[in-house]
Design a protein around this motif. Structure first.
Motif, mmCIF file in Angstrom:
data_model
loop_
_atom_site.group_PDB
_atom_site.id
_atom_site.type_symbol
_atom_site.label_atom_id
_atom_site.label_comp_id
_atom_site.label_asym_id
_atom_site.label_seq_id
_atom_site.Cartn_x
_atom_site.Cartn_y
_atom_site.Cartn_z
ATOM 1 N N THR A 150 17.588 39.368 66.515
ATOM 2 C CA THR A 150 18.497 38.280 66.872
ATOM 3 C C THR A 150 19.416 38.735 68.009
ATOM 4 O O THR A 150 19.579 39.934 68.255
ATOM 5 C CB THR A 150 19.363 37.862 65.673
ATOM 6 O OG1 THR A 150 20.280 38.928 65.350
ATOM 7 C CG2 THR A 150 18.500 37.570 64.449
ATOM 8 N N GLN A 151 20.021 37.777 68.675
ATOM 9 C CA GLN A 151 20.920 38.103 69.782
ATOM 10 C C GLN A 151 22.090 38.963 69.305
ATOM 11 O O GLN A 151 22.505 39.896 69.999
ATOM 12 C CB GLN A 151 21.434 36.817 70.435
ATOM 13 C CG GLN A 151 20.368 36.053 71.209
ATOM 14 C CD GLN A 151 19.790 36.856 72.371
ATOM 15 O OE1 GLN A 151 20.515 37.359 73.215
ATOM 16 N NE2 GLN A 151 18.471 36.987 72.392
ATOM 17 N N ASP A 152 22.643 38.657 68.145
ATOM 18 C CA ASP A 152 23.753 39.461 67.612
ATOM 19 C C ASP A 152 23.310 40.894 67.341
ATOM 20 O O ASP A 152 24.054 41.858 67.589
ATOM 21 C CB ASP A 152 24.298 38.836 66.329
ATOM 22 C CG ASP A 152 25.105 37.571 66.595
ATOM 23 O OD1 ASP A 152 25.503 37.347 67.764
ATOM 24 O OD2 ASP A 152 25.334 36.805 65.629
ATOM 25 N N GLN A 153 22.075 41.048 66.820
ATOM 26 C CA GLN A 153 21.561 42.390 66.553
ATOM 27 C C GLN A 153 21.308 43.151 67.858
ATOM 28 O O GLN A 153 21.589 44.346 67.953
ATOM 29 C CB GLN A 153 20.284 42.313 65.718
ATOM 30 C CG GLN A 153 20.515 41.895 64.277
ATOM 31 C CD GLN A 153 19.204 41.687 63.528
ATOM 32 O OE1 GLN A 153 18.213 41.197 64.090
ATOM 33 N NE2 GLN A 153 19.189 42.058 62.261
ATOM 34 N N PHE A 154 20.771 42.451 68.853
ATOM 35 C CA PHE A 154 20.556 43.085 70.157
ATOM 36 C C PHE A 154 21.891 43.592 70.723
ATOM 37 O O PHE A 154 21.982 44.711 71.230
ATOM 38 C CB PHE A 154 19.930 42.104 71.149
ATOM 39 C CG PHE A 154 18.516 41.698 70.821
ATOM 40 C CD1 PHE A 154 17.667 42.549 70.137
ATOM 41 C CD2 PHE A 154 18.032 40.464 71.205
ATOM 42 C CE1 PHE A 154 16.356 42.186 69.839
ATOM 43 C CE2 PHE A 154 16.734 40.081 70.920
ATOM 44 C CZ PHE A 154 15.894 40.944 70.234
ATOM 45 N N LYS A 155 22.901 42.747 70.622
ATOM 46 C CA LYS A 155 24.224 43.110 71.134
ATOM 47 C C LYS A 155 24.777 44.330 70.412
ATOM 48 O O LYS A 155 25.295 45.270 71.039
ATOM 49 C CB LYS A 155 25.179 41.925 70.983
ATOM 50 C CG LYS A 155 26.572 42.177 71.536
ATOM 51 C CD LYS A 155 27.475 40.961 71.343
ATOM 52 C CE LYS A 155 28.887 41.241 71.857
ATOM 53 N NZ LYS A 155 29.791 40.080 71.633
ATOM 54 N N SER A 156 24.656 44.332 69.081
ATOM 55 C CA SER A 156 25.146 45.474 68.290
ATOM 56 C C SER A 156 24.395 46.755 68.645
ATOM 57 O O SER A 156 24.992 47.826 68.773
ATOM 58 C CB SER A 156 24.996 45.182 66.797
ATOM 59 O OG SER A 156 25.814 44.104 66.401
ATOM 60 N N ALA A 157 23.074 46.624 68.797
ATOM 61 C CA ALA A 157 22.259 47.796 69.133
ATOM 62 C C ALA A 157 22.670 48.370 70.487
ATOM 63 O O ALA A 157 22.781 49.597 70.647
ATOM 64 C CB ALA A 157 20.783 47.421 69.143
ATOM 65 N N LEU A 158 22.895 47.502 71.462
ATOM 66 C CA LEU A 158 23.310 47.966 72.785
ATOM 67 C C LEU A 158 24.672 48.659 72.726
ATOM 68 O O LEU A 158 24.873 49.717 73.327
ATOM 69 C CB LEU A 158 23.353 46.788 73.763
ATOM 70 C CG LEU A 158 23.816 47.125 75.196
ATOM 71 C CD1 LEU A 158 22.950 48.218 75.804
ATOM 72 C CD2 LEU A 158 23.809 45.874 76.069
ATOM 73 N N GLU A 159 25.598 48.072 71.974
ATOM 74 C CA GLU A 159 26.931 48.667 71.853
ATOM 75 C C GLU A 159 26.864 50.059 71.243
ATOM 76 O O GLU A 159 27.545 50.991 71.703
ATOM 77 C CB GLU A 159 27.836 47.753 71.022
ATOM 78 C CG GLU A 159 28.219 46.456 71.728
ATOM 79 C CD GLU A 159 28.965 45.490 70.822
ATOM 80 O OE1 GLU A 159 29.039 45.768 69.590
ATOM 81 O OE2 GLU A 159 29.453 44.470 71.313
ATOM 82 N N ASN A 192 21.991 44.495 82.147
ATOM 83 C CA ASN A 192 22.255 45.494 83.199
ATOM 84 C C ASN A 192 22.488 46.898 82.647
ATOM 85 O O ASN A 192 23.239 47.694 83.222
ATOM 86 C CB ASN A 192 23.459 45.068 84.051
ATOM 87 C CG ASN A 192 23.223 43.756 84.756
ATOM 88 O OD1 ASN A 192 22.178 43.553 85.381
ATOM 89 N ND2 ASN A 192 24.179 42.846 84.668
ATOM 90 N N SER A 193 21.853 47.193 81.516
ATOM 91 C CA SER A 193 21.914 48.534 80.955
ATOM 92 C C SER A 193 20.722 49.344 81.450
ATOM 93 O O SER A 193 19.604 48.831 81.559
ATOM 94 C CB SER A 193 21.888 48.479 79.428
ATOM 95 O OG SER A 193 21.711 49.779 78.891
ATOM 96 N N ASP A 194 20.968 50.611 81.758
ATOM 97 C CA ASP A 194 19.872 51.476 82.204
ATOM 98 C C ASP A 194 19.329 52.344 81.078
ATOM 99 O O ASP A 194 18.617 53.317 81.311
ATOM 100 C CB ASP A 194 20.313 52.344 83.383
ATOM 101 C CG ASP A 194 21.544 53.200 83.049
ATOM 102 O OD1 ASP A 194 22.005 53.148 81.888
ATOM 103 O OD2 ASP A 194 22.031 53.907 83.952
ATOM 104 N N ILE A 195 19.638 51.988 79.826
ATOM 105 C CA ILE A 195 19.090 52.719 78.675
ATOM 106 C C ILE A 195 17.626 52.323 78.498
ATOM 107 O O ILE A 195 17.305 51.144 78.344
ATOM 108 C CB ILE A 195 19.873 52.401 77.385
ATOM 109 C CG1 ILE A 195 21.341 52.803 77.527
ATOM 110 C CG2 ILE A 195 19.235 53.109 76.190
ATOM 111 C CD1 ILE A 195 22.213 52.342 76.371
ATOM 112 N N CYS A 196 16.753 53.299 78.550
ATOM 113 C CA CYS A 196 15.310 53.025 78.402
ATOM 114 C C CYS A 196 14.962 52.843 76.921
ATOM 115 O O CYS A 196 15.501 53.535 76.056
ATOM 116 C CB CYS A 196 14.494 54.187 78.945
ATOM 117 S SG CYS A 196 14.697 54.482 80.704
ATOM 118 N N VAL A 197 14.049 51.927 76.648
ATOM 119 C CA VAL A 197 13.485 51.775 75.307
ATOM 120 C C VAL A 197 11.999 52.092 75.401
ATOM 121 O O VAL A 197 11.266 51.454 76.178
ATOM 122 C CB VAL A 197 13.696 50.358 74.744
ATOM 123 C CG1 VAL A 197 13.091 50.258 73.334
ATOM 124 C CG2 VAL A 197 15.184 50.007 74.713
#
Length: 551
Positions: A150-159, A192-197
Motif C-alpha cells: 500500500t502507499q502508506d507501507q511504501f512511505k513507511s518503508a522509504l522512511e 526521487n530516492s536513490d536507494i536501490c531495491v
C-alpha cells in the motif's frame, strides 16, 4: 549452542563463485543489453511502472568497476517461506561488501518485511553470519509474509530505509515477494530516492524461473531431500510388498518438484498437473488411470507401488479449477455474509445455490471432507488453501472405490492397502546442497555488484548452472521483464508470472519416455541422502531438471 559434527564441518566449506565474481571487484565491468518488455500485458505494466519499466538485461564481465570500493550500507530481508540456502545469500552479500570496503555495513531486518515497517533490525557482523553460513533455515534474521503493497507501507518503508541510510535493500523471496520489491523500487524512484531495491529468487517450488533465472534457490536441496525419503519408501514398499504409498509433494502452482523427484526416483506413477490440464482430464479419468496401473501390477503379483501427487493437482483438473475459481470470486464478493454462516451445512447450501450449474454438480460430487476443505479460510490472496486439501487421501478413497467396482466385475483380484504421506516442511530448512550453497552465495555476492552500479529494480541472476560454478554467468534482469497482470482478490494486479512445467521440454519428455516401464516394473532408484564430500557426480551434481534442460 550444541552443534552436530556435520554443522561444524559445514562452517569450513568455502562456497564457489563464478569466475567473473571471483575477480577483484575493481575488475568487474557492467555490460548492458537491449531494453526489455514484459511477460505479458505490456501496456498496463508500463503505466504502473513508469519509472522502472523497460530496463535492459545486464551482465558482468572482466573490465573496470569505478565503484568497487564505495562504502555501502545495505539492508537485507527474508520474505515468505523458508528455502535452503538463505543464510548463504546473506553471507555472499556480507563478503562482497567487505571486499569493497571494510567500512560497509549490512543491516538485517528481523521477521521479514514487517521488520522494515517496524524498523526492527540488527547490524549483521561477521560473528553472526559465520555461525549460520552453509546451514539451512532462515533463523539468522527470521522471515515473514507481511506484504509491503500500500502507499502508506511504501512511505513507511522509504522512511525507515532513509533513516538507516541504506544505499540498497536486498529482498530475498519468491514471485510475490519480488513483485512487492518491484513495486517498492518503482515507489523509491518516483520519490526521487536513490536507494536501490534488488531481488534474489527464492522458492523451493521451482516456479520462479525463465531463460535468465534458470532455477530459484532451494529447489535443488528440497527435491534431493524429498527424493531421499521417496527412495526410502520405495525400498520399504519393495521389501514389504503390501502397500501402495501415495505421496503428496509441495508445489501448488506448478509440478516442478513432483517431476524432479520422479526423475530421481522412478516411481510407478507421478501425476503432472500441467499435463492433466492440457489433456482436460477429469478427476474420474485420473482415478481410473491409477486403478488400471494397480490392476496391471496386481496381475504380476505386485500389490504395492508408489504414487507421487503434486500439491496443487486439484486446481489443474479443469472441472475443479472452474469450481475453485467460482468459489474464490464468490467468497471474495460476499466475505461478510459468508462469515455469518456458522455450520458447514449452511455454507454448502448457500454455495450450491450461487454456483453455476456445472460447478454446483462438481462440488456436490466431491467427498464431504474435500467440500469442507474447499470452504476453509482463504490464503492472503483470497484463494483456496490448496495445501490443506488432502488430495492424496481423496485419491486413495476414490481408487479404492474404483477397485471395488472392478472386483465385482471380476476384473481385479488383488489386494489394495494404502499409506499416505505429505512431504513439505521436511525440505524447507535442510542443510543446503553444495549446489545451493554455491548458488546462494553467488546470488548474494552478485546483488552487491548490482548495488555498486546503482541498478534498482533488478533481480540477481546467475546462469549456466548446469556447468561447474567457475563457468557460471553473472548479471541481473529487470523485475518487470518477468511480470504480467493477474486477477487477485477480485482486482487486476501486477505479478511475476509463475513458470509451469513445459510439456514439450526435455525434463517432461524424458519422464514420459520411461513412465510406462516404471508403471509395470519396480524400477526404483534410491538417491540416498545429500552428500557434501566425494566425487563431483555425488556431491556437486545439479538437479536432473537443470541437466536435461541444458543437455
Amino acid at each position: 549452542m550444541k552443534m552436530s559434527s556435520l554443522q561444524k564441518n559445514r562452517y569450513e566449506y568455502a562456497p564457489k563463485l563464478p569466475s567473473v565474481l571471483a575477480m577483484p571487484l575493481e575488475k568487474i565491468e557492467l555490460r548492458s543489453g537491449i531494453e526489455t518488455g514484459s511477460a505479458g500485458d505490456q501496456a498496463a505494466l508500463s503505466q504502473i511502472f513508469k519509472k522502472t519499466f523497460g530496463k535492459p538485461i545486464v551482465s558482468f564481465e572482466a573490465g573496470n568497476n569505478p565503484y568497487a570500493h564505495k562504502v555501502l550500507t545495505v539492508g537485507v530481508v527474508l520474505s515468505g517461506g523458508q528455502a535452503p540456502g538463505g543464510h548463504n545469500v546473506i553471507a555472499g552479500i556480507a563478503d562482497a561488501l567487505r571486499a569493497g570496503s571494510a567500512d560497509s555495513r549490512l543491516i538485517g531486518f528481523l521477521g521479514g518485511p514487517s521488520g522494515i515497517l517496524q524498523d526492527n533490525a540488527i547490524l549483521l557482523t561477521s560473528e553472526i553470519i559465520d555461525s549460520y553460513k552453509n546451514t539451512g533455515g532462515f533463523d539468522m534474521i527470521g522471515s515473514g509474509r507481511t506484504k509491503i503493497e500500500t502507499q502508506d507501507q511504501f512511505k513507511s518503508a522509504l522512511e525507515v530505509c532513509q533513516k538507516r541510510q541504506l544505499d540498497a535493500l536486498v529482498v530475498i523471496g519468491g514471485d510475490d515477494s519480488n513483485t512487492n520489491a518491484a513495486l517498492l523500487a518503482e515507489y523509491f524512484v518516483d520519490q526521487n530516492s536513490d536507494i536501490c531495491v534488488i531481488g534474489v529468487p527464492k522458492t523451493i517450488d521451482g516456479d520462479l524461473k525463465n531463460e535468465m533465472i534458470e532455477v530459484s534457490f532451494g529447489f535443488d536441496t528440497a527435491t534431493k531431500t524429498y527424493s531421499e525419503l521417496i527412495g526410502n519408501i520405495e525400498r520399504d514398499a519393495n521389501s514389504a510388498k503390501k502397500y501402495w504409498h501415495f505421496i503428496k509433494l509441495m508445489g501448488r502452482s506448478a509440478s516442478h518438484i513432483c517431476l524432479e523427484c520422479a526423475l530421481q526416483t522412478q516411481p510407478n506413477i507421478a501425476i503432472i498437473s500441467e499435463e492433466v490440464e492440457a489433456k482436460k482430464q477429469t478427476l474420474g479419468q485420473i482415478v481410473h488411470q491409477i486403478a488400471d496401473i494397480v490392476v496391471g501390477r496386481a496381475k504380476n503379483g505386485d500389490n504395492f507401488g508408489v504414487v507421487l501427487v503434486p500439491e496443487g493437482l486439484i486446481e489443474f483438473i479443469p472441472e475443479v479449477k472452474m469450481l475453485i475459481s467460482e468459489l474464490n470470486a464468490l467468497l471474495a464478493d460476499h466475505v461478510e455474509y459468508f462469515s455469518t454462516l456458522n455450520t458447514f451445512e449452511d455454507q454448502a447450501e448457500w454455495v450450491n445455490k450461487n454456483l453455476t450449474r456445472d460447478s454446483s454438480y462438481v462440488f456436490s460430487s466431491l467427498p464431504n471432507n474435500i467440500q469442507r476443505q474447499l470452504l476453509m479460510d482463504r490464503d492472503p490472496h483470497g484463494n483456496v488453501q490448496v495445501s490443506r486439501i488432502e488430495t492424496e487421501k481423496m485419491l486413495i478413497e476414490m481408487v479404492d472405490d474404483r477397485l471395488a467396482e472392478l472386483k465385482t466385475e471380476t476384473k481385479y483380484s488383488g489386494i489394495f492397502s494404502s499409506q499416505n504421506h505429505f512431504f513439505g516442511y521436511e525440505g524447507r530448512c535442510a542443510f543446503p546442497s553444495n549446489f545451493d550453497a554455491d548458488y546462494c552465495y553467488s546470488l548474494g555476492y552478485n546483488a552487491v555488484v548490482l548495488a555498486q552500479f546503482e541498478l534498482t529494480g533488478y533481480i540477481s541472476s546467475i546462469r549456466n548452472l548446469a556447468l561447474p560454478a567457475s563457468q557460471w554467468l553473472a548479471g541481473g534482469i529487470p523485475f518487470t521483464m518477468m511480470m504480467n497482470m493477474e486477477r487477485r482478490q477480485g482486482q487486476e494486479k501486477p505479478v511475476i508470472k509463475k513458470a509451469l512445467v513445459e510439456l514439450d521440454g526435455k525434463p517432461f519428455q524424458s519422464f514420459i519416455s520411461e513412465r510406462e516401464v516404471w508403471a509395470r516394473e519396480s524400477a526404483y532408484v534410491f538417491p540416498g541422502a545429500i552428500q557434501y564430500y566425494g566425487p563431483d557426480e555425488v556431491c556437486n551434481a545439479p538437479s536432473k531438471t537443470l541437466s536435461l534442460e541444458h543437455s
